[in-house]
Every structure is written in structure tokens, then in C-alpha cells.
Design a protein around this motif. Structure first.
Motif, PDB file in Angstrom:
ATOM      1  N   ASN A 179       0.814  -1.219   0.000  1.00  0.00           N
ATOM      2  CA  ASN A 179       0.000   0.000   0.000  1.00  0.00           C
ATOM      3  C   ASN A 179       0.843   1.262   0.000  1.00  0.00           C
ATOM      4  N   GLY A 180       2.103   1.138  -0.343  1.00  0.00           N
ATOM      5  CA  GLY A 180       3.011   2.274  -0.368  1.00  0.00           C
ATOM      6  C   GLY A 180       2.741   3.204  -1.538  1.00  0.00           C
ATOM      7  N   PRO A 181       3.689   4.104  -1.812  1.00  0.00           N
ATOM      8  CA  PRO A 181       3.499   5.128  -2.856  1.00  0.00           C
ATOM      9  C   PRO A 181       3.202   4.563  -4.243  1.00  0.00           C
ATOM     10  N   GLY A 182       3.687   3.391  -4.546  1.00  0.00           N
ATOM     11  CA  GLY A 182       3.494   2.844  -5.891  1.00  0.00           C
ATOM     12  C   GLY A 182       2.301   1.930  -6.032  1.00  0.00           C
ATOM     13  N   LYS A 183       1.354   1.964  -5.094  1.00  0.00           N
ATOM     14  CA  LYS A 183       0.268   0.982  -5.092  1.00  0.00           C
ATOM     15  C   LYS A 183      -0.627   1.086  -6.324  1.00  0.00           C
ATOM     16  N   ASN A 184      -0.719   2.259  -6.931  1.00  0.00           N
ATOM     17  CA  ASN A 184      -1.566   2.427  -8.107  1.00  0.00           C
ATOM     18  C   ASN A 184      -0.811   2.276  -9.417  1.00  0.00           C
ATOM     19  N   SER A 185       0.463   1.963  -9.338  1.00  0.00           N
ATOM     20  CA  SER A 185       1.240   1.778 -10.559  1.00  0.00           C
ATOM     21  C   SER A 185       1.099   0.347 -11.044  1.00  0.00           C
ATOM     22  N   PHE A 186       1.472   0.140 -12.305  1.00  0.00           N
ATOM     23  CA  PHE A 186       1.422  -1.207 -12.879  1.00  0.00           C
ATOM     24  C   PHE A 186       2.811  -1.833 -12.941  1.00  0.00           C
ATOM     25  N   THR A 187       3.790  -1.178 -12.277  1.00  0.00           N
ATOM     26  CA  THR A 187       5.123  -1.766 -12.181  1.00  0.00           C
ATOM     27  C   THR A 187       5.061  -2.970 -11.262  1.00  0.00           C
ATOM     28  N   PRO A 188       5.512  -4.149 -11.691  1.00  0.00           N
ATOM     29  CA  PRO A 188       5.379  -5.342 -10.852  1.00  0.00           C
ATOM     30  C   PRO A 188       6.078  -5.194  -9.497  1.00  0.00           C
ATOM     31  N   LEU A 189       5.403  -5.630  -8.469  1.00  0.00           N
ATOM     32  CA  LEU A 189       6.013  -5.788  -7.141  1.00  0.00           C
ATOM     33  C   LEU A 189       5.892  -7.273  -6.825  1.00  0.00           C
ATOM     34  N   VAL A 190       6.961  -8.020  -7.036  1.00  0.00           N
ATOM     35  CA  VAL A 190       6.875  -9.471  -6.964  1.00  0.00           C
ATOM     36  C   VAL A 190       7.348  -9.991  -5.627  1.00  0.00           C
ATOM     37  N   GLN A 191       6.831 -11.137  -5.283  1.00  0.00           N
ATOM     38  CA  GLN A 191       7.296 -11.855  -4.104  1.00  0.00           C
ATOM     39  C   GLN A 191       8.704 -12.375  -4.368  1.00  0.00           C
ATOM     40  N   CYS A 192       9.564 -12.309  -3.377  1.00  0.00           N
ATOM     41  CA  CYS A 192      10.949 -12.748  -3.550  1.00  0.00           C
ATOM     42  C   CYS A 192      10.994 -14.256  -3.804  1.00  0.00           C
ATOM     43  N   THR A 193      11.527 -14.634  -4.944  1.00  0.00           N
ATOM     44  CA  THR A 193      11.713 -16.035  -5.318  1.00  0.00           C
ATOM     45  C   THR A 193      13.062 -16.165  -6.001  1.00  0.00           C
ATOM     46  N   SER A 194      13.463 -17.378  -6.275  1.00  0.00           N
ATOM     47  CA  SER A 194      14.733 -17.573  -6.972  1.00  0.00           C
ATOM     48  C   SER A 194      14.630 -17.136  -8.430  1.00  0.00           C
ATOM     49  N   HIS A 195      13.407 -17.197  -8.983  1.00  0.00           N
ATOM     50  CA  HIS A 195      13.237 -16.848 -10.401  1.00  0.00           C
ATOM     51  C   HIS A 195      12.783 -15.409 -10.605  1.00  0.00           C
ATOM     52  N   MET A 196      12.110 -14.808  -9.613  1.00  0.00           N
ATOM     53  CA  MET A 196      11.669 -13.414  -9.633  1.00  0.00           C
ATOM     54  C   MET A 196      10.682 -13.107 -10.757  1.00  0.00           C
ATOM     55  N   CYS A 197       9.892 -14.093 -11.159  1.00  0.00           N
ATOM     56  CA  CYS A 197       8.900 -13.876 -12.210  1.00  0.00           C
ATOM     57  C   CYS A 197       7.548 -13.510 -11.599  1.00  0.00           C
ATOM     58  N   PRO A 198       6.793 -12.658 -12.264  1.00  0.00           N
ATOM     59  CA  PRO A 198       5.444 -12.357 -11.779  1.00  0.00           C
ATOM     60  C   PRO A 198       4.507 -13.566 -11.807  1.00  0.00           C
ATOM     61  N   VAL A 199       4.720 -14.482 -12.760  1.00  0.00           N
ATOM     62  CA  VAL A 199       3.828 -15.640 -12.906  1.00  0.00           C
ATOM     63  C   VAL A 199       4.655 -16.899 -13.110  1.00  0.00           C
ATOM     64  N   ARG A 200       4.254 -17.971 -12.427  1.00  0.00           N
ATOM     65  CA  ARG A 200       4.867 -19.290 -12.630  1.00  0.00           C
ATOM     66  C   ARG A 200       3.782 -20.289 -13.004  1.00  0.00           C
ATOM     67  N   VAL A 201       4.075 -21.103 -14.005  1.00  0.00           N
ATOM     68  CA  VAL A 201       3.182 -22.185 -14.430  1.00  0.00           C
ATOM     69  C   VAL A 201       3.852 -23.505 -14.053  1.00  0.00           C
ATOM     70  N   HIS A 202       3.143 -24.322 -13.297  1.00  0.00           N
ATOM     71  CA  HIS A 202       3.711 -25.617 -12.882  1.00  0.00           C
ATOM     72  C   HIS A 202       2.962 -26.754 -13.575  1.00  0.00           C
ATOM     73  N   TRP A 203       3.732 -27.653 -14.210  1.00  0.00           N
ATOM     74  CA  TRP A 203       3.182 -28.815 -14.921  1.00  0.00           C
ATOM     75  C   TRP A 203       3.613 -30.063 -14.157  1.00  0.00           C
ATOM     76  N   HIS A 204       2.624 -30.795 -13.634  1.00  0.00           N
ATOM     77  CA  HIS A 204       2.906 -31.995 -12.849  1.00  0.00           C
ATOM     78  C   HIS A 204       2.277 -33.216 -13.517  1.00  0.00           C
ATOM     79  N   VAL A 205       3.097 -34.183 -13.904  1.00  0.00           N
ATOM     80  CA  VAL A 205       2.595 -35.447 -14.436  1.00  0.00           C
ATOM     81  C   VAL A 205       2.110 -36.254 -13.236  1.00  0.00           C
ATOM     82  N   LYS A 206       0.786 -36.372 -13.092  1.00  0.00           N
ATOM     83  CA  LYS A 206       0.205 -36.818 -11.823  1.00  0.00           C
ATOM     84  C   LYS A 206      -0.039 -38.316 -11.739  1.00  0.00           C
ATOM     85  N   LEU A 207      -0.692 -38.895 -12.748  1.00  0.00           N
ATOM     86  CA  LEU A 207      -1.090 -40.301 -12.644  1.00  0.00           C
ATOM     87  C   LEU A 207      -0.911 -41.000 -13.982  1.00  0.00           C
ATOM     88  N   ASN A 208      -0.745 -42.323 -13.907  1.00  0.00           N
ATOM     89  CA  ASN A 208      -0.613 -43.149 -15.091  1.00  0.00           C
ATOM     90  C   ASN A 208      -1.623 -44.289 -15.017  1.00  0.00           C
TER      91      ASN A 208
END
Length: 458
Positions: A283-312
Motif C-alpha cells: 500500500n506504499g506510494p506505488g500501489k496504483n502503478s502497474f510496475t510489478p512488485l513481486v514476491q521474492c523467489t529464486s526466479h523473480m517472475c510475476p507468474v509461474r506455471v507448474h506442470w505436474h505429471v500426476k497419474l498413469n
């Protein structure tokens, strides 16, 4: 003879030198041209996708005309997202904009030469934006006032266009005297689109609401704009991680895919998900901007897609897909996912996502577009406990192609909202447990060669 031989040798050497110089010069030009971004973009999964701007002159006025401008999104899966499109051009003569309905220019410009009625915009190169939802009805026309958001025509055809009306003065008043604008630009909302020149086409025909009468524009021209992810941003916006039931290894997104933590040039570019100061940062000064504020991760991407081969199963196999939003400043409405995999032709059942087959190569059904069910999971919330959506896909096995070996079960390409996501390197994919004990053909040849050497020389 010696002199003649020397002269001819020198001539041949000189010719060879010129040839080598020419070859090096040609190679240099070729490499240089490959480094310069092309104005023509090409998406292999949507080869015909584009944004078309149609300019229809509907009425002549004493000093110009009234036109309806419509922006059509003919891209199959790429939206124009908030804060919306920004359209610009350069007038061919000394035109001005007297008034607009459904849109407005960002600047009026210098209108001091006009006495009495003042034009809406006098700039040589106006910049136009859409009006916001909730605009008074008398300032609207059809397909306007959506904040510049235009959805893709496959996912939401009813909202795949945006229109506004413009009254132009100091312009031509006939088909022969009017001049088409030049240097069209489209930001949606940032860079990425390259627009061609305006081309005069057959006048657009319109059917009245009762369907009994057809009218047509007095004059029409089109502008085509194409998208390039390279021009849009130099860094990726999403990544893919992989896992499977037959291997305990979870292959995460590559480190620093979309950026790195503790970047000296961008301090504070991420925030820890369990930080006690999380709310104050969001909720800081940039809350209305569209500049990404991402959660700290090793990849630092705004979006992650996970593909899991679940059952055979005996005749089927099942995959689970999860999309996680790590961006605290973005709710993805009308998100979509495009996946390329050779077994999509045998997709049997899909849970909680919509599905449409895409055939970009003319008949090869190996590409699918997925998106959320309206009012259920079409809204991918910002980072946090609810910032994810997931579904499962059930495939029928094709005996001629199906295998779990060599990473075959994982997608070839993944797009999120039209941007190509970064895949892990193929040699890191989860392999079958006995894959490590298998000998490749190269290893087998090396082993046989070593045995042959031993038999002959030892």
C-alpha cells in the motif's frame, strides 16, 4: 617465367583477398541485420494475429469529416490489458480534432490560432486514450469506455474491439482531398507493437439494427499492428516448473529467469511473502502503478506455471497444471494459457478450465488455449494465499507416440497471456528412475570401441 608466375600468383592472391574481404563484409552485414529488431513480428503459434485499426469516414463537414475509429484485436490469445491502449499518429496536413466521443487526447496542444470555438486537440501528433467505465452516456459510442482493455477474439469475441468517434477539421472534404495520417503507434499499454502504413481499402459496410438496410462509410483506411515480445520487454514475464509422480525431483524455474534478488540497479524489487511490513509495502506510494512488485523467489517472475505429471493409467495419463501469481500489484482478469504438446490431439477431459484447440500449422492439433470459467476462476488474484488457479487434464494414450521417457510428457512451449514463458533446460527434466542406468547410443559406441581396442592391442 619467374616474373610471370609471381605476377599471376600476386593476382590470384589479390583476388582471393578481395573475395575474403567481400565475404567478411557480407557476413558482418548479415550478423548486424540479425541483431536489429524487425518491424514485422511473427508468432509461430498465432501467425495471423494482429491489431487492425479501421478508420471509417462517416460524414463530411464544412472543413473536414467525422470518422469512427475501431481497434480490432485479431490475436487469438493476447489481450490488451490495463491500463489499456494508447494510440498515436501524425497528421498529414494541419488537421485538428474539433471533438471526440468515447475517447480523448492526452494533450490539447497550442490552439492559440483559433478564435471562438477551441478544438479538442491541435497537436500535430495527438495521443489518444480510451475513456473509463462509468463515463456519462452522452459521451459514449458502441465499444468504447472500457479503460482501453481489449480481450482476445478467441476468448472473448464480444469485447475484442474498442471504438471512438472523432471530428476532424482543417482537413480534406472529399475522397480526393483528404489525406491519411502517418506514423501510427500503438502502446498496449507499453511498447511491443509495430504499426504499418495506413492503406485505403474498400469502404466498410454496415447493417442497420433491424437488418433490413445496408449503409457504407464514405472512405475507409486500415492500419495493421503486430506484436513482438522482444520489443515489449527485454526480460521474461513468466516461467515454467516441472514435476512428476515417477521422480521425486522438482525442477524449479531457472534462477534469475525474470531478474535477480539484491540487484544493485533495482534495490527493493521484491518483497518477502512473510514479511511483517508486507502490507505497508503493497500500500506504499506505488500501489496504483502497474510496475510489478513481486514476491521474492529464486526466479523473480510475476507468474509461474507448474506442470505436474500426476497419474498413469492403462489407457490414460493425467496432468495437473497450477498457475501462481507472484505479483502483488496485478490481478489478471481474463487470463489465458497456451500450451504446445504432441498429445493434445488426445485430450479427453479438462477440469475447471475452458479449452480451445489451436492449429497454427494447418491441421496439426498440438496446441491448446486454456482459460478460466467465468465467475469461477477467470480472475487470477494478486500474490498471496489466493493467488493461484489450477486444473487437471486427462489424456488418452496413443500407443505410437506415448512415453514417459526423455521428458516427452512435458510441454514444448507455454505462453501466459500471450508471452512466451521460460522453460527449464531439457537436461534437467524429471526422468524415469531407470533412465540413469540406460546407455545412450553414443555411450554404446564408445564402449564397443574401447572393447575392440582392448581385444586388438592388449
Amino acid at each position: 617465367m619467374g616474373t610471370d608466375l609471381s605476377s599471376s600468383t600476386f593476382a590470384v592472391t589479390g583476388s582471393m583477398g578481395k573475395l575474403a574481404t567481400f565475404a567478411l563484409s557480407f557476413l558482418f552485414v548479415l550478423v548486424l541485420s540479425s541483431l536489429i529488431p524487425s518491424t514485422e513480428a511473427y508468432d509461430s503459434l498465432d501467425p495471423n494475429g494482429n491489431i487492425t485499426i479501421k478508420w471509417d469516414i462517416m460524414q463530411w463537414t464544412p472543413d473536414g469529416y467525422v470518422a469512427v475509429v475501431t481497434i480490432f484485436n485479431f490475436q487469438q490469445y493476447r489481450h490488451i490489458q490495463a491500463p489499456g491502449w494508447i494510440l498515436g499518429w501524425t497528421w498529414a496536413k494541419k488537421e485538428v480534432i474539433w471533438s471526440m466521443v468515447g475517447a480523448q487526447t492526452t494533450e490539447q496542444g497550442d490552439c492559440s490560432r483559433f478564435k471562438g470555438n477551441t478544438p479538442h486537440c491541435c497537436k500535430k501528433d495527438p495521443t489518444v486514450v480510451d475513456l473509463l467505465p462509468g463515463t456519462p452516456y452522452n459521451q459514449q459510442i458502441a465499444n468504447c469506455c472500457k479503460g482501453g482493455v481489449i480481450n482476445s477474439w478467441v476468448q472473448d469475441p464480444a469485447n475484442a474491439a474498442s471504438s471512438f468517434q472523432v471530428s476532424v477539421g482543417a482537413a480534406g472534404t472529399t475522397n480526393k482531398t483528404v489525406r491519411v495520417p502517418k506514423n501510427f503507434t500503438l502502446r498496449a499499454p507499453g511498447p511491443g507493437y509495430t504499426c504499418g502504413i495506413a492503406k485505403i481499402v474498400k469502404p466498410t459496410k454496415f447493417v442497420t439494427q433491424d437488418g433490413r438496410r445496408t449503409t457504407q462509410a464514405l472512405m475507409t483506411w486500415n492500419v495493421t499492428c503486430t506484436y513482438s515480445q522482444f520489443l515489449a520487454q527485454k526480460t521474461p514475464t513468466c516461467c515454467v516448473s516441472l514435476s512428476s509422480f515417477y521422480n521425486d525431483t522438482i525442477v524449479n524455474c531457472p534462477t534469475c529467469t525474470c531478474g535477480c534478488q539484491n540487484n544493485a540497479t533495482q534495490p527493493g524489487s521484491c518483497v518477502e511473502g512473510d514479511s511483517p511490513y508486507l502490507a505497508s509495502v503493497i500500500n506504499g506510494p506505488g500501489k496504483n502503478s502497474f510496475t510489478p512488485l513481486v514476491q521474492c523467489t529464486s526466479h523473480m517472475c510475476p507468474v509461474r506455471v507448474h506442470w505436474h505429471v500426476k497419474l498413469n493409467y492403462k489407457e490414460y495419463w493425467r496432468v495437473k497444471i497450477a498457475i501462481t501469481n507472484f505479483n502483488y500489484r496485478m490481478n489478471y482478469t481474463q487470463w489465458n494459457l497456451v500450451i504446445q504438446h504432441p498429445n493434445l490431439d488426445n485430450l479427453t477431459q479438462l477440469f475447471s478450465f475452458n479449452y480451445k484447440s489451436l492449429t497454427p500449422y494447418g491441421g496439426i492439433n498440438d496446441t491448446a488455449m486454456l482459460w478460466g470459467v467465468k465467475y469461477y476462476n477467470d480472475f487470477l488474484m494478486e500474490a498471496g494465499p489466493y493467488g493461484n488457479v489450477q486444473s487437471e487434464l486427462l489424456f488418452r494414450k496413443d500407443p505410437s507416440t506415448f512415453t514417459f521417457e526423455k521428458g516427452w510428457a512435458f510441454p514444448r512451449r507455454v505462453y501466459f497471456n500471450g508471452d512466451n514463458c521460460v522453460m527449464p533446460p531439457p537436461d534437467s527434466y524429471p526422468w524415469l528412475p531407470n533412465a540413469a542406468t540406460r546407455l545412450t547410443s553414443t555411450m554404446m559406441m564408445a564402449l564397443f570401441a574401447a572393447l575392440a581396442w582392448l581385444l586388438i592391442y592388449v
